[in-house]
Design an enzyme around this catalytic site. Structure first.
Site, PDB file in Angstrom:
ATOM      1  N   THR A 299       0.824  -1.211   0.000  1.00 46.50           N
ATOM      2  CA  THR A 299       0.000   0.000   0.000  1.00 46.50           C
ATOM      3  C   THR A 299       0.859   1.262   0.000  1.00 46.50           C
ATOM      4  O   THR A 299       1.990   1.250   0.502  1.00 46.50           O
ATOM      5  CB  THR A 299      -0.910  -0.006   1.255  1.00 46.50           C
ATOM      6  N   ASP A 300       0.297   2.351  -0.517  1.00 55.05           N
ATOM      7  CA  ASP A 300       0.999   3.646  -0.449  1.00 55.05           C
ATOM      8  C   ASP A 300       1.080   4.169   0.992  1.00 55.05           C
ATOM      9  O   ASP A 300       1.855   5.088   1.280  1.00 55.05           O
ATOM     10  CB  ASP A 300       0.319   4.684  -1.358  1.00 55.05           C
ATOM     11  N   GLU A 301       0.281   3.565   1.903  1.00 55.09           N
ATOM     12  CA  GLU A 301       0.236   4.095   3.275  1.00 55.09           C
ATOM     13  C   GLU A 301       1.560   3.895   4.019  1.00 55.09           C
ATOM     14  O   GLU A 301       1.801   4.521   5.037  1.00 55.09           O
ATOM     15  CB  GLU A 301      -0.943   3.480   4.043  1.00 55.09           C
TER      16      GLU A 301
ATOM     17  N   TYR B  88      -1.863  -0.591  10.834  1.00 56.21           N
ATOM     18  CA  TYR B  88      -2.003  -1.247   9.524  1.00 56.21           C
ATOM     19  C   TYR B  88      -0.804  -0.923   8.637  1.00 56.21           C
ATOM     20  O   TYR B  88      -0.135  -1.821   8.122  1.00 56.21           O
ATOM     21  CB  TYR B  88      -3.304  -0.797   8.838  1.00 56.21           C
TER      22      TYR B  88
ATOM     23  N   LYS C 178       2.279  -3.345   7.152  1.00 50.39           N
ATOM     24  CA  LYS C 178       2.578  -3.509   5.720  1.00 50.39           C
ATOM     25  C   LYS C 178       4.028  -3.082   5.433  1.00 50.39           C
ATOM     26  O   LYS C 178       4.721  -3.708   4.622  1.00 50.39           O
ATOM     27  CB  LYS C 178       1.602  -2.692   4.866  1.00 50.39           C
TER      28      LYS C 178
HETATM   29  P1  NAD Z   1      -9.604  -7.510   1.998  1.00 48.85           P
HETATM   30  O1  NAD Z   1      -9.617  -7.218   3.461  1.00 48.85           O
HETATM   31  O2  NAD Z   1     -10.825  -7.275   1.176  1.00 48.85           O
HETATM   32  O3  NAD Z   1      -9.172  -9.030   1.746  1.00 48.85           O
HETATM   33  C1  NAD Z   1      -8.143  -9.648   2.460  1.00 48.85           C
HETATM   34  C2  NAD Z   1      -8.271 -11.153   2.258  1.00 48.85           C
HETATM   35  O4  NAD Z   1      -7.204 -11.779   2.998  1.00 48.85           O
HETATM   36  C3  NAD Z   1      -9.571 -11.737   2.788  1.00 48.85           C
HETATM   37  O5  NAD Z   1     -10.130 -12.613   1.833  1.00 48.85           O
HETATM   38  C4  NAD Z   1      -9.159 -12.487   4.054  1.00 48.85           C
HETATM   39  O6  NAD Z   1      -9.982 -13.625   4.327  1.00 48.85           O
HETATM   40  C5  NAD Z   1      -7.730 -12.881   3.708  1.00 48.85           C
HETATM   41  N1  NAD Z   1      -6.901 -13.107   4.906  1.00 48.85           N
HETATM   42  C6  NAD Z   1      -6.739 -12.261   5.961  1.00 48.85           C
HETATM   43  N2  NAD Z   1      -5.929 -12.810   6.882  1.00 48.85           N
HETATM   44  C7  NAD Z   1      -5.554 -14.021   6.390  1.00 48.85           C
HETATM   45  C8  NAD Z   1      -4.721 -15.066   6.879  1.00 48.85           C
HETATM   46  N3  NAD Z   1      -4.132 -14.987   8.084  1.00 48.85           N
HETATM   47  N4  NAD Z   1      -4.533 -16.159   6.114  1.00 48.85           N
HETATM   48  C9  NAD Z   1      -5.130 -16.265   4.899  1.00 48.85           C
HETATM   49  N5  NAD Z   1      -5.953 -15.313   4.403  1.00 48.85           N
HETATM   50  C10 NAD Z   1      -6.159 -14.210   5.138  1.00 48.85           C
HETATM   51  O7  NAD Z   1      -8.370  -6.675   1.439  1.00 48.85           O
HETATM   52  P2  NAD Z   1      -8.163  -5.942   0.034  1.00 48.85           P
HETATM   53  O8  NAD Z   1      -8.689  -4.566   0.127  1.00 48.85           O
HETATM   54  O9  NAD Z   1      -8.615  -6.827  -1.055  1.00 48.85           O
HETATM   55  O10 NAD Z   1      -6.577  -5.831   0.026  1.00 48.85           O
HETATM   56  C11 NAD Z   1      -5.788  -6.891  -0.502  1.00 48.85           C
HETATM   57  C12 NAD Z   1      -4.328  -6.522  -0.365  1.00 48.85           C
HETATM   58  O11 NAD Z   1      -4.058  -5.313  -1.066  1.00 48.85           O
HETATM   59  C13 NAD Z   1      -3.887  -6.277   1.087  1.00 48.85           C
HETATM   60  O12 NAD Z   1      -2.606  -6.821   1.240  1.00 48.85           O
HETATM   61  C14 NAD Z   1      -3.855  -4.757   1.206  1.00 48.85           C
HETATM   62  O13 NAD Z   1      -2.892  -4.350   2.151  1.00 48.85           O
HETATM   63  C15 NAD Z   1      -3.462  -4.356  -0.193  1.00 48.85           C
HETATM   64  N6  NAD Z   1      -3.933  -3.033  -0.625  1.00 48.85           N
HETATM   65  C16 NAD Z   1      -5.244  -2.697  -0.508  1.00 48.85           C
HETATM   66  C17 NAD Z   1      -5.690  -1.453  -0.963  1.00 48.85           C
HETATM   67  C18 NAD Z   1      -7.133  -1.055  -0.874  1.00 48.85           C
HETATM   68  O14 NAD Z   1      -7.476   0.094  -1.165  1.00 48.85           O
HETATM   69  N7  NAD Z   1      -8.048  -1.941  -0.538  1.00 48.85           N
HETATM   70  C19 NAD Z   1      -4.773  -0.541  -1.501  1.00 48.85           C
HETATM   71  C20 NAD Z   1      -3.422  -0.929  -1.602  1.00 48.85           C
HETATM   72  C21 NAD Z   1      -3.014  -2.176  -1.167  1.00 48.85           C
HETATM   73  P1  TYD Z   2     -10.791   3.969   4.163  1.00 48.53           P
HETATM   74  O1  TYD Z   2     -11.732   3.554   3.077  1.00 48.53           O
HETATM   75  O2  TYD Z   2     -10.899   3.333   5.502  1.00 48.53           O
HETATM   76  O3  TYD Z   2      -9.308   3.808   3.563  1.00 48.53           O
HETATM   77  P2  TYD Z   2      -7.879   4.308   4.171  1.00 48.53           P
HETATM   78  O4  TYD Z   2      -8.048   4.700   5.572  1.00 48.53           O
HETATM   79  O5  TYD Z   2      -7.047   3.090   4.016  1.00 48.53           O
HETATM   80  O6  TYD Z   2      -7.458   5.443   3.283  1.00 48.53           O
HETATM   81  O7  TYD Z   2     -10.929   5.537   4.372  1.00 48.53           O
HETATM   82  C1  TYD Z   2     -10.781   6.439   3.284  1.00 48.53           C
HETATM   83  C2  TYD Z   2     -10.890   7.836   3.856  1.00 48.53           C
HETATM   84  O8  TYD Z   2     -12.225   8.044   4.336  1.00 48.53           O
HETATM   85  C3  TYD Z   2      -9.976   8.089   5.049  1.00 48.53           C
HETATM   86  O9  TYD Z   2      -9.520   9.442   5.006  1.00 48.53           O
HETATM   87  C4  TYD Z   2     -10.897   7.891   6.254  1.00 48.53           C
HETATM   88  C5  TYD Z   2     -12.238   8.365   5.734  1.00 48.53           C
HETATM   89  N1  TYD Z   2     -13.437   7.695   6.308  1.00 48.53           N
HETATM   90  C6  TYD Z   2     -14.491   8.466   6.785  1.00 48.53           C
HETATM   91  O10 TYD Z   2     -14.459   9.714   6.755  1.00 48.53           O
HETATM   92  N2  TYD Z   2     -15.574   7.814   7.284  1.00 48.53           N
HETATM   93  C7  TYD Z   2     -15.655   6.466   7.348  1.00 48.53           C
HETATM   94  O11 TYD Z   2     -16.680   5.922   7.860  1.00 48.53           O
HETATM   95  C8  TYD Z   2     -14.569   5.684   6.844  1.00 48.53           C
HETATM   96  C9  TYD Z   2     -14.608   4.186   6.883  1.00 48.53           C
HETATM   97  C10 TYD Z   2     -13.480   6.351   6.315  1.00 48.53           C
END
Ligand code: NAD
Ligand code: TYD
Length: 353
Positions: free
Chosen positions: A134-136, A159, A163
């Site tokens: 993630t960019d975070e 989180y 990562k």
């Molecule tokens: P998500 O929470 O929707 O899915 C995560 C999946 O991992 C789930 O299916 C869960 O069951 C599985 N999981 C969790 N713990 C586990 C374990 N111990 N063993 C096996 N499986 C396990 O997440 P997402 O949003 O699809 O993100 C996927 C990946 O991409 C993550 O690594 C996240 O850090 C990264 N990512 C997400 C975003 C975003 O905006 N969602 C952005 C950048 C990077």
């Molecule tokens: P989120 O979707 O949780 O992603 P991330 O924290 O990983 O960026 O949140 C996106 C943005 O929205 C973040 O600035 C937090 C804000 N947010 C709210 O204002 N209200 C909410 O209920 C949630 C879940 C997020």
């Protein structure tokens, strides 16, 4: 790579993972795709019903933190590639339960790296360990500048720290054991199948059921939004053509203040639900800010564009409209997901505070 690929995709039942699994299963019929997922609250096999019968797809239920299980799995299947997405992924949950994030994201990644390294040692046919990050990890920007691949790490939530820790381990295995690795750090994704704890699907769900839309603080935090299919395309390109040891930043070049994004979403929802203009906007409710809330994320993705030829295809209006339509057409999915566990989380996060 010409040999038959046996790819382990972890977290394939989650939001991004399910789009990646579907893409690989359909696009590469001569690959064998193994989806390993623990099926936590965020993992949902309903995301993959359309491909579950494909002969090149298998689901394995299991936990990446279980070292012996992971070692056995690698010995049995001799994977020659890993695309690692399994993680605990929600910042708010990491604030209330940080240790779970350390186990899943740091220990889980270490287990996969260790077994990949054993696999490389005993069978040289190992193409790549690809960590989806993630960019975070780069921390928080003020109103100017962008994250590049050279930006120093400065994670600020449990989180993002977990990562960042896993990214460091991935690089350590590259340098120490010559494990071919690649990392991509992506901005906020949105699209179908995202669990309604993240901002966009949570707001869609609340608008649908006329519940308040919680906006943290003043709603001025900025995120760079990318449609999930564009991320899946970046993952495909990076897995096949990324250079071992390299990092690629992936972003939408699409920055939105939370309040502006939610206002736009309200307009789309009003149109789709045939409600009078400005109806949904009335649900916007400012709530207590998130602890340590990062102000702004913004990605410079020029490296992946110049090196691998990736750029996003979906503009925000199109992506957001497709997302809204998907949730409105999949109310059964939404209702199944909003089960007892989600309701408990929602009460603790938004009602009891
Ligand atoms: P998500 O929470 O929707 O899915 C995560 C999946 O991992 C789930 O299916 C869960 O069951 C599985 N999981 C969790 N713990 C586990 C374990 N111990 N063993 C096996 N499986 C396990 O997440 P997402 O949003 O699809 O993100 C996927 C990946 O991409 C993550 O690594 C996240 O850090 C990264 N990512 C997400 C975003 C975003 O905006 N969602 C952005 C950048 C990077
Ligand atoms: P989120 O979707 O949780 O992603 P991330 O924290 O990983 O960026 O949140 C996106 C943005 O929205 C973040 O600035 C937090 C804000 N947010 C709210 O204002 N209200 C909410 O209920 C949630 C879940 C997020």
């Amino acid at each position: 790579m010409n040999t038959k690929n046996k790819i382990l995709i972890t977290g394939g039942a989650g939001f991004i993972g399910s789009h990646v699994v579907r893409r690989f299963v359909k696009k590469y019929p001569d690959y064998l795709i193994y989806n390993l997922d623990k099926l936590t609250y965020a993992g949902n096999l309903e995301n993959l019903t359309d491909i579950e019968d494909y002969s090149n797809y298998s689901f394995i239920k299991g936990d990446i933190t279980n070292q012996e299980f992971i070692r056995e799995l690698f010995r049995k299947y001799k994977f020659n590639g890993v695309i690692h997405l399994a993680a605990e992924s929600h910042v708010d949950r990491s604030i209330s339960n940080p240790l779970e994030f350390i186990y899943a994201n740091v220990v889980g990644t270490a287990n996969l790296l260790f077994s990949s390294q054993e696999q490389l040692k005993h069978n040289q046919n190992f193409h790549c360990f690809y960590h989806i990050s993630t960019d975070e990890v780069y921390g928080s920007l003020d109103s100017t500048g962008f994250f590049t691949e050279k930006t120093p790490y400065s994670p600020r939530s449990p989180y993002s720290a977990s990562k960042a820790g896993s990214d460091h381990l991935v690089r350590a295995f590259f340098h120490t054991y010559k494990l071919p690795v690649v990392i991509s750090n992506c901005s906020n994704n949105y699209g179908p199948n995202q669990f309604p704890e993240k901002l966009i699907p949570l707001a869609i769900n609340n608008i649908l059921y006329n519940k308040p839309i919680p906006i943290y603080g003043k709603g001025e935090n900025i995120r760079d939004w990318l449609y999930v299919e564009d991320h899946a395309e970046a993952i495909d390109l990076t897995y096949h053509n990324g250079k071992p040891g390299e990092t690629y930043n992936v972003g939408g070049n699409n920055e939105w203040k939370n309040i502006d994004l939610i206002t736009k979403l309200c307009e789309i929802m009003d149109r789709k639900l045939n409600r009078p203009p400005e109806t949904s906007k009335k649900l916007i409710t400012y709530v207590k800010d998130r602890a340590g809330h990062d102000l702004r994320y913004a990605i410079d993705s020029s490296k992946i564009t110049s090196d691998l030829g990736w750029k996003p295809v979906f503009d925000f209006e199109t992506g957001l409209t497709k997302t809204v339509e998907w949730y409105l057409n999949n109310k059964k999915w939404l209702n199944n997901v909003i089960s007892g566990e989600y309701e408990k989380y929602y009460q603790e996060q938004y009602v009891k505070r």
